[in-house]
Design an enzyme around this catalytic site. Structure first.
Site, PDB file in Angstrom:
ATOM      1  N   TYR A 150       6.101   5.671   0.206  1.00 61.45           N
ATOM      2  CA  TYR A 150       5.089   4.612   0.259  1.00 61.45           C
ATOM      3  C   TYR A 150       3.725   5.162  -0.166  1.00 61.45           C
ATOM      4  CZ  TYR A 150       2.418   0.653   2.166  1.00 61.45           C
ATOM      5  OH  TYR A 150       1.581  -0.430   2.323  1.00 61.45           O
ATOM      6  N   LYS A 154       2.139   4.445  -3.777  1.00 66.31           N
ATOM      7  CA  LYS A 154       0.899   3.665  -3.913  1.00 66.31           C
ATOM      8  C   LYS A 154      -0.168   4.466  -4.643  1.00 66.31           C
ATOM      9  CE  LYS A 154       1.622  -0.297  -1.636  1.00 66.31           C
ATOM     10  NZ  LYS A 154       1.386  -1.627  -2.205  1.00 66.31           N
ATOM     11  N   VAL A 193       1.525  -4.561  15.719  1.00 65.83           N
ATOM     12  CA  VAL A 193       1.041  -5.821  16.294  1.00 65.83           C
ATOM     13  C   VAL A 193       2.213  -6.758  16.569  1.00 65.83           C
ATOM     14  CG1 VAL A 193      -0.393  -7.855  15.910  1.00 65.83           C
ATOM     15  CG2 VAL A 193      -1.254  -5.604  15.252  1.00 65.83           C
ATOM     16  N   ASP A 278       2.508  10.372  11.192  1.00 67.28           N
ATOM     17  CA  ASP A 278       1.792   9.172  11.632  1.00 67.28           C
ATOM     18  C   ASP A 278       0.285   9.508  11.686  1.00 67.28           C
ATOM     19  OD1 ASP A 278       1.866   6.519  12.749  1.00 67.28           O
ATOM     20  OD2 ASP A 278       1.522   7.363  14.730  1.00 67.28           O
ATOM     21  N   ARG A 282      -7.642   5.786  11.920  1.00 69.61           N
ATOM     22  CA  ARG A 282      -7.869   5.070  10.669  1.00 69.61           C
ATOM     23  C   ARG A 282      -8.925   3.998  10.879  1.00 69.61           C
ATOM     24  NH1 ARG A 282      -2.855   2.929   8.715  1.00 69.61           N
ATOM     25  NH2 ARG A 282      -2.140   4.926   7.995  1.00 69.61           N
TER      26      ARG A 282
HETATM   27  P1  NAD Z   1       5.669  -7.770   3.402  1.00 70.66           P
HETATM   28  O1  NAD Z   1       6.791  -6.802   3.552  1.00 70.66           O
HETATM   29  O2  NAD Z   1       5.649  -8.973   4.278  1.00 70.66           O
HETATM   30  O3  NAD Z   1       5.567  -8.276   1.893  1.00 70.66           O
HETATM   31  C1  NAD Z   1       6.032  -7.564   0.788  1.00 70.66           C
HETATM   32  C2  NAD Z   1       6.796  -8.525  -0.106  1.00 70.66           C
HETATM   33  O4  NAD Z   1       7.238  -7.825  -1.286  1.00 70.66           O
HETATM   34  C3  NAD Z   1       8.045  -9.091   0.568  1.00 70.66           C
HETATM   35  O5  NAD Z   1       8.079 -10.481   0.412  1.00 70.66           O
HETATM   36  C4  NAD Z   1       9.189  -8.405  -0.180  1.00 70.66           C
HETATM   37  O6  NAD Z   1      10.380  -9.158  -0.181  1.00 70.66           O
HETATM   38  C5  NAD Z   1       8.587  -8.186  -1.541  1.00 70.66           C
HETATM   39  N1  NAD Z   1       9.203  -7.110  -2.323  1.00 70.66           N
HETATM   40  C6  NAD Z   1       9.491  -5.855  -1.888  1.00 70.66           C
HETATM   41  N2  NAD Z   1      10.045  -5.152  -2.888  1.00 70.66           N
HETATM   42  C7  NAD Z   1      10.089  -5.979  -3.977  1.00 70.66           C
HETATM   43  C8  NAD Z   1      10.561  -5.829  -5.303  1.00 70.66           C
HETATM   44  N3  NAD Z   1      11.093  -4.689  -5.736  1.00 70.66           N
HETATM   45  N4  NAD Z   1      10.474  -6.887  -6.134  1.00 70.66           N
HETATM   46  C9  NAD Z   1       9.950  -8.073  -5.716  1.00 70.66           C
HETATM   47  N5  NAD Z   1       9.485  -8.269  -4.460  1.00 70.66           N
HETATM   48  C10 NAD Z   1       9.565  -7.228  -3.602  1.00 70.66           C
HETATM   49  O7  NAD Z   1       4.328  -6.934   3.583  1.00 70.66           O
HETATM   50  P2  NAD Z   1       2.793  -7.376   3.530  1.00 70.66           P
HETATM   51  O8  NAD Z   1       2.159  -6.896   4.765  1.00 70.66           O
HETATM   52  O9  NAD Z   1       2.675  -8.787   3.142  1.00 70.66           O
HETATM   53  O10 NAD Z   1       2.261  -6.458   2.348  1.00 70.66           O
HETATM   54  C11 NAD Z   1       1.988  -6.963   1.048  1.00 70.66           C
HETATM   55  C12 NAD Z   1       1.351  -5.874   0.209  1.00 70.66           C
HETATM   56  O11 NAD Z   1       0.116  -5.455   0.818  1.00 70.66           O
HETATM   57  C13 NAD Z   1       2.214  -4.627   0.066  1.00 70.66           C
HETATM   58  O12 NAD Z   1       2.085  -4.133  -1.254  1.00 70.66           O
HETATM   59  C14 NAD Z   1       1.605  -3.663   1.043  1.00 70.66           C
HETATM   60  O13 NAD Z   1       1.797  -2.329   0.650  1.00 70.66           O
HETATM   61  C15 NAD Z   1       0.138  -4.055   0.998  1.00 70.66           C
HETATM   62  N6  NAD Z   1      -0.549  -3.666   2.243  1.00 70.66           N
HETATM   63  C16 NAD Z   1      -0.350  -4.389   3.394  1.00 70.66           C
HETATM   64  C17 NAD Z   1      -0.973  -3.972   4.554  1.00 70.66           C
HETATM   65  C18 NAD Z   1      -0.832  -4.720   5.854  1.00 70.66           C
HETATM   66  O14 NAD Z   1      -1.345  -4.249   6.874  1.00 70.66           O
HETATM   67  N7  NAD Z   1      -0.215  -5.873   5.919  1.00 70.66           N
HETATM   68  C19 NAD Z   1      -1.791  -2.825   4.547  1.00 70.66           C
HETATM   69  C20 NAD Z   1      -1.924  -2.116   3.363  1.00 70.66           C
HETATM   70  C21 NAD Z   1      -1.317  -2.558   2.208  1.00 70.66           C
HETATM   71  N1  UDP Z   2       3.221   2.073  16.913  1.00 66.57           N
HETATM   72  C1  UDP Z   2       3.493   2.043  18.277  1.00 66.57           C
HETATM   73  N2  UDP Z   2       4.508   1.257  18.723  1.00 66.57           N
HETATM   74  C2  UDP Z   2       5.257   0.488  17.880  1.00 66.57           C
HETATM   75  C3  UDP Z   2       4.970   0.510  16.503  1.00 66.57           C
HETATM   76  C4  UDP Z   2       3.944   1.322  16.052  1.00 66.57           C
HETATM   77  O1  UDP Z   2       2.820   2.720  19.079  1.00 66.57           O
HETATM   78  O2  UDP Z   2       6.165  -0.217  18.378  1.00 66.57           O
HETATM   79  C5  UDP Z   2       2.097   2.908  16.430  1.00 66.57           C
HETATM   80  C6  UDP Z   2       2.426   3.787  15.239  1.00 66.57           C
HETATM   81  O3  UDP Z   2       2.913   5.040  15.681  1.00 66.57           O
HETATM   82  C7  UDP Z   2       1.082   3.901  14.552  1.00 66.57           C
HETATM   83  C8  UDP Z   2       0.382   2.584  14.863  1.00 66.57           C
HETATM   84  O4  UDP Z   2       1.101   2.025  15.962  1.00 66.57           O
HETATM   85  O5  UDP Z   2       0.333   4.962  15.113  1.00 66.57           O
HETATM   86  C9  UDP Z   2       0.390   1.613  13.707  1.00 66.57           C
HETATM   87  O6  UDP Z   2       1.714   1.494  13.229  1.00 66.57           O
HETATM   88  P1  UDP Z   2       2.156   0.471  12.096  1.00 66.57           P
HETATM   89  O7  UDP Z   2       3.574   0.766  11.766  1.00 66.57           O
HETATM   90  O8  UDP Z   2       1.820  -0.909  12.510  1.00 66.57           O
HETATM   91  O9  UDP Z   2       1.190   0.794  10.863  1.00 66.57           O
HETATM   92  P2  UDP Z   2       0.790   2.139  10.093  1.00 66.57           P
HETATM   93  O10 UDP Z   2       1.343   3.325  10.807  1.00 66.57           O
HETATM   94  O11 UDP Z   2       1.366   1.970   8.741  1.00 66.57           O
HETATM   95  O12 UDP Z   2      -0.680   2.121  10.129  1.00 66.57           O
END
Ligand code: NAD
Ligand code: UDP
Ligand code: UDP
Length: 319
Positions: A150, A154, A193, A278, A282
């Site tokens: 990931y 990215k 969350v 982890d 952040r």
């Molecule tokens: P999500 O998993 O709900 O959405 C991702 C979507 O992409 C899904 O609908 C999935 O089916 C689709 N997808 C995955 N692989 C695919 C592929 N090969 N072809 C077509 N579709 C595909 O997650 P999200 O939280 O909505 O995240 C959306 C974007 O935002 C992602 O790129 C994620 O990395 C980025 N992002 C999200 C967060 C967050 O906190 N939600 C934080 C940082 C970055």
């Molecule tokens: N986390 C937790 N309990 C859970 C899921 C996640 O304590 O059931 C913690 C995880 O170890 C991380 C933070 O919550 O430190 C955020 O995790 P998440 O997977 O939501 O996002 P990311 O690690 O990608 O920021």
């Protein structure tokens, strides 16, 4: 839902996911035609079911690791599983989605001369030595760990965006999204969350990883979508990367206690091993977004959590 007809067609990859579906709503509301492309790996047709009958909305089941030939004016590239349990499930596919997906969408943007925005992530900073994280910080990412598909995927996508910009003059925008939450996260998504809320509502034990002293900064989805749209509409010269997130920072223990209080749950806190790599802390520095996009988040954690708890309560009670 009413929409004003527009000549512009906007492609949203990952449009049936959590963020993507909110973005589709927002674009349809502002009068765009939306082509939602998703392979439904972590997304769901349920997230866009209310849009399916609209003439301004089209859903295409497609994997972005394969070429896509369509005619569009703008592209939001969101396709990629975002929860650690999902992106680690098939890490090779995660890297392919990030890298081949970016190449295909950039190739498409180049051919049709479309502006393209990449949904990058705070994970590009890895486990950061600088706090809060500013865009100029290069990050501290393990290249061979279980999160690397990931994080490095990215990072490579960002590289491709800037190389297509320099080499082929593609009009690019990159936003680095920090932890975002809200309705339409999946109940079994695995992110903190949704895990805490579902556990609290079901009366299950709350799963705190480590001591719960690690921090995250949580942005409500409506604020985040507003920032993404502002970035897409910004001056051509603003390529980013621009951080988008809510700087209010909480420990996971504080988050768990807030969810318990707001949901009125008496679930117990339980402690589990911290996952490898982890990040400990952040928090976004959003001065660039504030200056360049006149954007800052408005929804407090408590208000956003209340909305999200209501959503999950309805979802868990529905047949
Ligand atoms: P999500 O998993 O709900 O959405 C991702 C979507 O992409 C899904 O609908 C999935 O089916 C689709 N997808 C995955 N692989 C695919 C592929 N090969 N072809 C077509 N579709 C595909 O997650 P999200 O939280 O909505 O995240 C959306 C974007 O935002 C992602 O790129 C994620 O990395 C980025 N992002 C999200 C967060 C967050 O906190 N939600 C934080 C940082 C970055
Ligand atoms: N986390 C937790 N309990 C859970 C899921 C996640 O304590 O059931 C913690 C995880 O170890 C991380 C933070 O919550 O430190 C955020 O995790 P998440 O997977 O939501 O996002 P990311 O690690 O990608 O920021
Ligand atoms: N591509 C696509 N749709 C298009 C144009 C290109 O999916 O409308 C893909 C195609 O698979 C190509 C990739 O994007 O391999 C990169 O395109 P680019 O023009 O940069 O490179 P090339 O075609 O030379 O590989």
């Amino acid at each position: 839902m009413k929409s004003i007809p527009s000549e512009r067609t906007v492609l949203v990859t990952g449009g049936a996911g959590f963020l993507g579906s909110h973005l589709c709503d927002r674009l349809i509301k502002s009068g765009d035609n939306v082509l939602c492309v998703d392979n439904l790996f972590t997304g769901s047709k349920r997230n866009v079911a209310h849009l399916l009958g609209l003439s301004a909305f089209e859903f295409l089941r497609h994997d972005v690791t394969f070429p896509l030939y369509v005619e569009v004016d703008r592209i939001f590239n969101l396709a990629c599983p975002a929860s650690p349990i999902h992106y680690r499930f098939d890490p090779v596919q995660t890297t392919k989605t990030n890298v081949h997906g970016a190449i295909n969408m950039l190739g498409l943007a180049k051919r049709v001369r479309a502006r393209i925005l990449q949904a990058s992530t705070s994970e590009v900073y890895g486990d950061p030595e600088i706090h809060p994280q500013v865009e100029s910080y290069w990050g501290r990412v393990n290249p061979i760990g279980v999160r690397s598909c990931y994080d490095e995927g990215k990072r490579c996508a960002e590289t491709l965006f800037f190389d297509y910009h320099r080499q082929h003059s593609v009009d690019v925008k990159v936003v680095r999204i920090f932890n975002t939450y809200g309705p339409r996260m999946q109940p079994d998504d695995g992110r903190v969350v949704s895990n805490f809320i579902v556990q609290a509502l079901r009366g299950d034990d709350m799963t705190i990883f480590g001591e719960g002293d690690q921090t995250r900064s949580f942005c409500y989805v409506d604020d985040l979508i507003d920032g993404m749209v502002r970035m897409m509409n910004s001056e051509k010269s603003l390529t980013g990367p621009v951080n988008l997130g809510n700087p209010a920072e909480y420990t996971m223990l504080e988050l768990a206690e807030t969810v318990l209080r707001l949901s009125g749950s008496s679930s117990k806190l339980t402690f589990w091993p911290r996952p490898p790599d982890d990040p400990r802390h952040r928090q976004p520095d959003i001065s660039m977004a504030s200056r360049e996009l006149d954007w800052e988040p408005r929804v407090t954690l408590e208000d956003g959590l209340m909305e999200t708890i209501d959503y999950f309560r309805r979802l868990l009670n529905s047949p």
